[in-house]
Design an enzyme around this catalytic site. Structure first.
Site, mmCIF file in Angstrom:
data_model
loop_
_atom_site.group_PDB
_atom_site.id
_atom_site.type_symbol
_atom_site.label_atom_id
_atom_site.label_comp_id
_atom_site.label_asym_id
_atom_site.label_seq_id
_atom_site.Cartn_x
_atom_site.Cartn_y
_atom_site.Cartn_z
ATOM 1 N N LYS A 183 52.853 15.551 62.707
ATOM 2 C CA LYS A 183 51.645 15.060 63.382
ATOM 3 C C LYS A 183 51.773 14.983 64.906
ATOM 4 O O LYS A 183 50.793 15.149 65.619
ATOM 5 C CB LYS A 183 51.254 13.683 62.840
ATOM 6 C CG LYS A 183 50.537 13.750 61.504
ATOM 7 C CD LYS A 183 50.016 12.385 61.091
ATOM 8 C CE LYS A 183 49.209 12.499 59.812
ATOM 9 N NZ LYS A 183 48.648 11.224 59.369
ATOM 10 N N ASP A 204 41.942 10.781 60.973
ATOM 11 C CA ASP A 204 42.373 9.551 60.295
ATOM 12 C C ASP A 204 41.702 8.303 60.893
ATOM 13 O O ASP A 204 41.242 7.427 60.157
ATOM 14 C CB ASP A 204 43.895 9.366 60.420
ATOM 15 C CG ASP A 204 44.648 10.189 59.383
ATOM 16 O OD1 ASP A 204 44.047 10.550 58.358
ATOM 17 O OD2 ASP A 204 45.850 10.462 59.613
ATOM 18 N N ALA A 225 54.113 0.770 60.992
ATOM 19 C CA ALA A 225 53.982 1.224 62.377
ATOM 20 C C ALA A 225 54.206 2.728 62.473
ATOM 21 O O ALA A 225 54.777 3.230 63.436
ATOM 22 C CB ALA A 225 54.971 0.464 63.257
HETATM 23 P P1 NAP Z 1 55.033 7.003 58.389
HETATM 24 O O1 NAP Z 1 54.712 7.538 59.727
HETATM 25 O O2 NAP Z 1 56.248 7.448 57.669
HETATM 26 O O3 NAP Z 1 55.089 5.404 58.507
HETATM 27 C C1 NAP Z 1 55.372 4.589 57.413
HETATM 28 C C2 NAP Z 1 55.449 3.142 57.874
HETATM 29 O O4 NAP Z 1 55.633 2.333 56.721
HETATM 30 C C3 NAP Z 1 56.613 2.861 58.810
HETATM 31 O O5 NAP Z 1 56.229 1.879 59.716
HETATM 32 C C4 NAP Z 1 57.669 2.308 57.855
HETATM 33 O O6 NAP Z 1 58.558 1.428 58.449
HETATM 34 C C5 NAP Z 1 56.804 1.531 56.905
HETATM 35 N N1 NAP Z 1 57.466 1.329 55.624
HETATM 36 C C6 NAP Z 1 57.914 2.267 54.771
HETATM 37 N N2 NAP Z 1 58.443 1.690 53.678
HETATM 38 C C7 NAP Z 1 58.350 0.349 53.870
HETATM 39 C C8 NAP Z 1 58.733 -0.784 53.118
HETATM 40 N N3 NAP Z 1 59.306 -0.641 51.922
HETATM 41 N N4 NAP Z 1 58.474 -2.001 53.607
HETATM 42 C C9 NAP Z 1 57.876 -2.143 54.796
HETATM 43 N N5 NAP Z 1 57.504 -1.124 55.581
HETATM 44 C C10 NAP Z 1 57.720 0.112 55.108
HETATM 45 O O7 NAP Z 1 53.816 7.266 57.385
HETATM 46 P P2 NAP Z 1 52.241 7.304 57.726
HETATM 47 O O8 NAP Z 1 51.808 8.693 58.011
HETATM 48 O O9 NAP Z 1 51.929 6.254 58.703
HETATM 49 O O10 NAP Z 1 51.646 6.915 56.297
HETATM 50 C C11 NAP Z 1 51.855 5.628 55.741
HETATM 51 C C12 NAP Z 1 51.012 5.497 54.491
HETATM 52 O O11 NAP Z 1 49.647 5.533 54.839
HETATM 53 C C13 NAP Z 1 51.206 6.681 53.538
HETATM 54 O O12 NAP Z 1 52.199 6.395 52.616
HETATM 55 C C14 NAP Z 1 49.856 6.834 52.882
HETATM 56 O O13 NAP Z 1 49.865 6.135 51.667
HETATM 57 C C15 NAP Z 1 48.914 6.158 53.827
HETATM 58 N N6 NAP Z 1 47.965 7.132 54.434
HETATM 59 C C16 NAP Z 1 46.749 7.227 53.867
HETATM 60 C C17 NAP Z 1 45.810 8.067 54.392
HETATM 61 C C18 NAP Z 1 44.467 8.140 53.740
HETATM 62 O O14 NAP Z 1 43.670 8.990 54.132
HETATM 63 N N7 NAP Z 1 44.182 7.310 52.776
HETATM 64 C C19 NAP Z 1 46.089 8.840 55.529
HETATM 65 C C20 NAP Z 1 47.362 8.736 56.102
HETATM 66 C C21 NAP Z 1 48.282 7.876 55.547
HETATM 67 P P3 NAP Z 1 59.938 1.932 59.124
HETATM 68 O O15 NAP Z 1 59.559 2.524 60.436
HETATM 69 O O16 NAP Z 1 60.752 0.708 59.219
HETATM 70 O O17 NAP Z 1 60.520 2.956 58.166
#
Ligand code: NAP
Length: 497
Positions: free
Chosen positions: A282, A318, A350
């Site tokens: 991204k 998004d 985050a």
């Molecule tokens: P990302 O960049 O990998 O970020 C994931 C975040 O979640 C990081 O801050 C991570 O913390 C935290 N995290 C992961 N596992 C955790 C845990 N067990 N406890 C607490 N914090 C945790 O991913 P992203 O792109 O932001 O996406 C995150 C989620 O958003 C996806 O899994 C998806 O389900 C959802 N999403 C949905 C849509 C939609 O259209 N509905 C679109 C995009 C994303 P650390 O930095 O400490 O690892």
């Protein structure tokens, strides 16, 4: 045409699957006789066959399961020819040992499970010279350009050629085989029973990717990610393309982080029309784009690329989708509500999603706090979008109007997890879980049971895909079709790997 490979240990299962496929309209089946346990009864499998066959008997070294002697294997193949099989698959090293006979057509094949050799044209020439009616080349894709070289080789060949790249990276070549003139592509009987890396089931090939509708002019879209196999974007976008009658296909492109530059530099050779972009690309795609919309510039991340004659433009759907989802949910429950009606929001996580949500809410004047396991990441977002950052452990300390889960906690298969304990939820809260697989996460279920207003990840996912659809196809997206496709895919017992 889709050729479905059947690999079963028992003759009666092969015969039953063959009959079933013919009843479903499949017109060519590959019988993988190396899967048969015990003596192979070629005649039994070929007599009264309900549709034409390719007879294949692969050695272990070529990715098969044949455990008998080479002499016995050649006998199986010769018997298939005598019995009048429509096609027989002969690896390049045995093609000269099995002479042409009767009406059986010869597929001369070559497999490389490690790489896609540099000179595909020379390899093709050698195979075509072995009295081939059809040349088949299947090689492992390690780079996105391996796919392009394979497709270009098939397009240039005079002898009918099936050229596919194996592995997740190579999967698009299986779907695009017909687009470059291959007489057929291979699919498996079942998504879970793959006979070669990167294969997909025939139903997916026929119903999701609409293989038979893909032609030389079909436009190519897709999602670029690593990993990509779990992505439900192909299901959603292909359903929308089919419903709208648009001559385009949407594919999963697995591109490792370090190969994104190579992949995008080859965009014109597919040619690609548009891409959804997700983890880990991204942010890294940005220097490779020519135009960036305001949201991309502000958020520093793109989830959509559109390929235009003037260059590659980057958008972020998004953030808009998140706010639209929230607004729609609020209005659904209170038709008189104006704006977001939210004063304070706690965003959990985050990463990219958290940043898009935090940015969009800040722009609407909401007081946002980001709680992250890695405080540094929350602080970075806070500095960028002008919100607060707190440690993960501090997420229960203050009350908020709205809670947004932007972590993967609660996502399949960890459906018994929640990022926010029920005892801290309050009935006045709006709870927005961005996780969409499943839609009813534990957080959503618990919040609903307390009477909270709910926004689900399905809603956001469909909205961001719908905005992409509008950008790419310049028409209204069939959102109900997209939502149904997503719900069906997430509800199906067999989740994508
Ligand atoms: P990302 O960049 O990998 O970020 C994931 C975040 O979640 C990081 O801050 C991570 O913390 C935290 N995290 C992961 N596992 C955790 C845990 N067990 N406890 C607490 N914090 C945790 O991913 P992203 O792109 O932001 O996406 C995150 C989620 O958003 C996806 O899994 C998806 O389900 C959802 N999403 C949905 C849509 C939609 O259209 N509905 C679109 C995009 C994303 P650390 O930095 O400490 O690892």
């Amino acid at each position: 045409m889709i050729c479905v490979s059947i690999g079963r240990g028992r003759h009666r299962h092969v015969i039953a699957e063959h009959r079933h496929l013919a009843e479903q309209g499949i017109r060519l089946v590959e019988l993988r006789l190396d899967y048969i346990q015990g003596n192979v009864q070629v005649k039994r499998l070929l007599q009264e066959r309900p549709c034409p066959v390719i007879v294949t008997c692969r050695r272990v070294v070529d990715g098969g399961r044949w455990e008998g002697s080479e002499e016995e294997r050649l006998l199986v193949l010769r018997t298939a020819i005598v019995e009048g099989a429509e096609y027989v698959d002969l690896e390049d090293d045995i093609a000269a040992k099995v002479p042409r006979y009767g009406s059986t057509k010869r597929i001369v094949s070559h497999h490389d499970f490690h790489k896609t050799p540099p000179d595909l044209a020379a390899l093709h020439k050698r195979l075509a010279g072995l009295d081939a009616d059809i040349v088949k080349i299947a090689t492992m894709a390690n780079h996105p350009t391996d796919n392009l070289r394979m497709l270009e080789m098939v397009r240039a060949s005079k002898v009918p050629t099936v050229g596919v790249c194996m592995g997740d990276i190579g999967m698009p070549t299986r779907v695009l085989a017909g687009r470059v003139g291959a007489p057929f592509t291979f699919a498996t009987f079942h998504d879970d029973r793959v006979l070669a890396p990167g294969q997909i089931g025939w139903r997916q090939m026929r119903d999701v990717y609409r293989y038979d509708a893909i032609g030389p002019k079909t436009r190519v879209y897709g999602v670029v990610a690593d990993p990509v196999a779990h992505s439900l974007s192909p299901v959603v976008h292909n359903a929308a393309l089919a419903a709208a009658g648009i001559d385009a296909v949407y594919l999963p492109f697995r591109v490792p982080a370090e190969q994104i530059g190579e992949f995008l530099s080859g965009a014109g050779r597919w040619p690609l029309a548009g891409l959804s972009v997700t983890i880990p690309h991204k942010e890294t795609v940005l220097p490779l784009t020519t135009l960036q919309d305001d949201l991309v510039k502000a958020i520093g991340a793109a989830n959509t690329l559109t390929f235009k004659p003037a260059g590659v433009s980057a958008s972020n759907t998004d953030a808009t989708a998140a706010v639209e989802s929230l607004e729609a949910a609020i209005r659904e429950q209170d038709s008189t509500a104006e704006g977001l009606g939210v004063k304070t929001t706690l965003v959990l996580g985050a990463g990219g999603a958290a940043r898009a949500v935090a940015f969009a809410l800040r722009r609407r004047g909401v007081d946002v706090t980001v709680a992250s396991r890695t405080l540094e990441r929350a602080k970075k977002i806070a500095a960028e979008v002008g919100c607060k950052a707190i440690d993960w452990a501090a997420r229960y300390r203050l009350p908020y109007d709205c809670l947004v889960n932007a972590t993967p906690v609660g996502m399949h298969p960890n459906v018994d997890e929640t990022p926010f304990d029920k005892e801290h939820l309050r009935s006045y809260m709006i709870v927005f879980d961005t996780v969409y697989n499943p839609e009813n996460t534990l957080l959503v279920k618990e919040a609903r049971s307390l009477g909270c207003r709910i926004v689900t990840g399905v809603d956001m996912f469909v909205r961001q895909a719908a905005i992409q659809f509008r950008l790419w196809h310049d028409r209204e997206p069939p959102q109900d079709v997209m939502r149904d496709a997503l719900k069906r895919a997430t509800a199906s017992a067999k989740q994508p790997a």
